[in-house]
Scaffold this active site. Sequence first.
Site, PDB file in Angstrom:
ATOM      1  N   PRO A   1       0.828  -1.211   0.000  1.00 49.24           N
ATOM      2  CG  PRO A   1      -0.496  -1.407   1.894  1.00 49.24           C
ATOM      3  CD  PRO A   1       0.713  -1.961   1.251  1.00 49.24           C
ATOM      4  N   PRO A   2       0.286   2.407  -0.348  1.00 51.02           N
ATOM      5  CG  PRO A   2      -1.112   3.959  -1.347  1.00 51.02           C
ATOM      6  CD  PRO A   2      -1.105   2.611  -0.743  1.00 51.02           C
ATOM      7  N   GLY A   3       2.773   4.582   1.016  1.00 49.43           N
ATOM      8  CA  GLY A   3       3.325   5.114   2.267  1.00 49.43           C
ATOM      9  C   GLY A   3       3.901   4.087   3.206  1.00 49.43           C
TER      10      GLY A   3
ATOM     11  CE  LYS B   1       4.939   0.846  -2.757  1.00 47.64           C
ATOM     12  NZ  LYS B   1       4.030   1.295  -1.695  1.00 47.64           N
TER      13      LYS B   1
ATOM     14  CG  HIS C   1     -24.259   7.400  17.510  1.00 46.86           C
ATOM     15  ND1 HIS C   1     -25.165   7.103  16.530  1.00 46.86           N
ATOM     16  CD2 HIS C   1     -23.059   6.980  17.042  1.00 46.86           C
ATOM     17  CE1 HIS C   1     -24.553   6.538  15.520  1.00 46.86           C
ATOM     18  NE2 HIS C   1     -23.249   6.448  15.803  1.00 46.86           N
ATOM     19  CD  GLU C   2     -19.491   8.342  18.796  1.00 47.03           C
ATOM     20  OE1 GLU C   2     -18.802   7.307  18.824  1.00 47.03           O
ATOM     21  OE2 GLU C   2     -19.903   8.857  17.734  1.00 47.03           O
TER      22      GLU C   2
ATOM     23  CG  HIS D   1     -20.563   3.034  18.118  1.00 50.36           C
ATOM     24  ND1 HIS D   1     -21.043   2.154  17.198  1.00 50.36           N
ATOM     25  CD2 HIS D   1     -20.689   4.259  17.553  1.00 50.36           C
ATOM     26  CE1 HIS D   1     -21.449   2.815  16.131  1.00 50.36           C
ATOM     27  NE2 HIS D   1     -21.248   4.102  16.320  1.00 50.36           N
TER      28      HIS D   1
HETATM   29  P1  ADP Z   1       5.992   4.436  -0.646  1.00 53.65           P
HETATM   30  O1  ADP Z   1       7.079   4.526  -1.655  1.00 53.65           O
HETATM   31  O2  ADP Z   1       5.759   3.041  -0.162  1.00 53.65           O
HETATM   32  O3  ADP Z   1       4.709   5.088  -1.031  1.00 53.65           O
HETATM   33  P2  ADP Z   1       7.784   6.041   0.891  1.00 53.65           P
HETATM   34  O4  ADP Z   1       8.964   5.165   0.911  1.00 53.65           O
HETATM   35  O5  ADP Z   1       7.829   7.181  -0.034  1.00 53.65           O
HETATM   36  O6  ADP Z   1       6.467   5.210   0.650  1.00 53.65           O
HETATM   37  O7  ADP Z   1       7.538   6.541   2.371  1.00 53.65           O
HETATM   38  C1  ADP Z   1       7.022   7.797   2.662  1.00 53.65           C
HETATM   39  C2  ADP Z   1       7.517   8.283   3.996  1.00 53.65           C
HETATM   40  O8  ADP Z   1       6.959   7.511   5.047  1.00 53.65           O
HETATM   41  C3  ADP Z   1       9.006   8.146   4.164  1.00 53.65           C
HETATM   42  O9  ADP Z   1       9.663   9.276   3.730  1.00 53.65           O
HETATM   43  C4  ADP Z   1       9.173   7.946   5.652  1.00 53.65           C
HETATM   44  O10 ADP Z   1       9.255   9.182   6.312  1.00 53.65           O
HETATM   45  C5  ADP Z   1       7.897   7.280   6.080  1.00 53.65           C
HETATM   46  N1  ADP Z   1       8.033   5.822   6.252  1.00 53.65           N
HETATM   47  C6  ADP Z   1       7.315   4.874   5.605  1.00 53.65           C
HETATM   48  N2  ADP Z   1       7.661   3.647   6.012  1.00 53.65           N
HETATM   49  C7  ADP Z   1       8.628   3.795   6.923  1.00 53.65           C
HETATM   50  C8  ADP Z   1       9.410   2.880   7.711  1.00 53.65           C
HETATM   51  N3  ADP Z   1       9.225   1.555   7.622  1.00 53.65           N
HETATM   52  N4  ADP Z   1      10.316   3.389   8.556  1.00 53.65           N
HETATM   53  C9  ADP Z   1      10.488   4.713   8.657  1.00 53.65           C
HETATM   54  N5  ADP Z   1       9.809   5.621   7.950  1.00 53.65           N
HETATM   55  C10 ADP Z   1       8.865   5.185   7.092  1.00 53.65           C
END
Ligand code: ADP
Length: 604
Positions: free
Chosen positions: A207-209, A212, A427-428, A431
């Site tokens: 997934p994003p973030g 990778k 409501h809360e 839950h």
């Molecule tokens: P992706 O390429 O998977 O979308 P990125 O490698 O660009 O994600 O990560 C975005 C930011 O999230 C990085 O610059 C870092 O600050 C943070 N981050 C994500 N995963 C990690 C991790 N495992 N350890 C430390 N920082 C992370």
Amino acid sequence: MNEVKRPKKPLIFYYGIVMLALLLFNFLAMPWLMQRQVQNVDYGTFLDMAENKELGRVEVQQQENQIVFTNKDNTVIYKTGMMPNDQNLTQALKDSGASFEGEIIEQTNPIVSFVVSWVLPIVLFIAIGEYMSKKMMQRAGGPNAMMFGKSNAKIYVKSSEGIKFSDVAGEDEAKENLREIVDYLHNPNKYREIGASMPKGILLVGPPGTGKTMLAKAAAGESNVPFFSMSGSEFVEMFVGMGASKVRDLFKQAKEKAPCIVFIDEIDAIGQKRDGRLGGNDEREQTLNQLLTEMDGFEENTGVIILAATNRPESLDPALTRPGRFDRRIPVELPDLKGREEILKVHAKKVKVDEKVDFSKIARMASGASGAELANIINEAALRAVRDGRRFVTQSDLEESIEVVIAGYQKKNAILTDEEKKIVAYHEIGHALVAAKQTNSAPVQKITIVPRTSGALGYTMQVEEGNHYLMSQEELENKIATLTGGRAAEELIFHSASTGASNDIEQATKLARAMITRYGMSKDFDMVALETVQNQYLGGDASLACSEQTQTEIDKQVVALVKKQHEKAMKILEDNRSKLDELANHLYEKETISGEEFMSILNG
Ligand code: ADP
């Protein structure tokens, strides 16, 4: 790592040079040209020529006190000073038969001036246009694309302050996998001797973030080799053939710099399945073909390792993922509890943090957050500390920033009426109470009825104590019951429904549907997949794969499932009516209560 930018001369650079040349020409060469045309003579010569009737055209320039004149054939221009108040001048000129028409004698040859001010600039501009278009043609095609068609890959050279694996927290499996590559780049002979060959391409999927890009950079940093980074979308340009030429150039450079790592981010931009649809993207397909050819073309063990990242692995062309190309796949998943804690700690090193901060609690609260979100949480907390004039980040900063990242900022001026506030409180608590009373549900961490900018009027934060990889049918049902708990409380107390439950309804339906169509938790359908998930890393949209009759049956079962859990939630609330009132009133008064407070009232 340091990025080395290739000096690139934009078109404006060439036009600038032409403009400069023209300006210099006008200011330096023109006056010289003009001067050459004019001969200075004395007044006597002028009078002699007049007497001998040798004058062509004459112009008396009173202001400059001079006379400019030509010979009979108008081939030479003369200039002379003038005697002031020479009474005979007029008569002498009349007698000479010189002509006065044409007030100014152009001091330069009119052809020269025309050429300089009109023809020359046009010729220069046309020439430069031709030159540029020729270069464009070269860039667009042909194996002898010479200097152009350059990939605009960012090149990072090795440097001591590059990212290392220690900067990437968690993701141990991915790191383990990449360490082998690092070892290979350090010592390729070890592998060559035994006849083992490294995969040419490695696909980082997740997934994003999730880090990778970071992992790829860290692999380059650890092996201390150059790192080429380019995004898939950068290959695809307006002109067909450009992308292919960029791929060629990228590989050429990589081979020159071997051993090195080439990283292609978002490879799905060029690597999508070629499905022969009408109006397909020719440019993308050509780029992909070129990439496939290049990957086949270079020998194994040349020391060029290609890493690529994507969050849509299922959309990649099978030709790209076959052995010999991107044949190794490294999953980079969302971090688990331990991973989250480590990521928080890595990023917390960059800011000043209170020693008492309990990172494991923060990690538990931020369940489901990606690495990028966790980095964001730390940054938000630091910003909050600055806003409040503190010199370091505290636990409460971090907790608040999780809520900011999950639910948005607190709405300062949202004013709920008393009635609305009461409804939200019930409501809360609805839950939370249903969650707490079902043994398998995770206890609540925090309940709040402070409106948020995301539109939530309040929310219940549940905390998972450990990691969950499997969920039983019972757990899923309990989850649905918890989701319906909010609406159930409203019905029980106010005997009416409000719009506040729309998100709960959506989630409950999604869960119930997945149970029936994907997890095989319905007796009637046994273990038959009725839905396929398309983007598992991006929201996980599912599409139905069954007949219309089955769809009707699925809908019926989904409704029955949710209804049953709704009734169960109602029953729990009815059985605990007095606690419900007590807790809701307490929340109404305090607006935010913690998990411990909640449990102590419930058990008290
Ligand atoms: P992706 O390429 O998977 O979308 P990125 O490698 O660009 O994600 O990560 C975005 C930011 O999230 C990085 O610059 C870092 O600050 C943070 N981050 C994500 N995963 C990690 C991790 N495992 N350890 C430390 N920082 C992370």
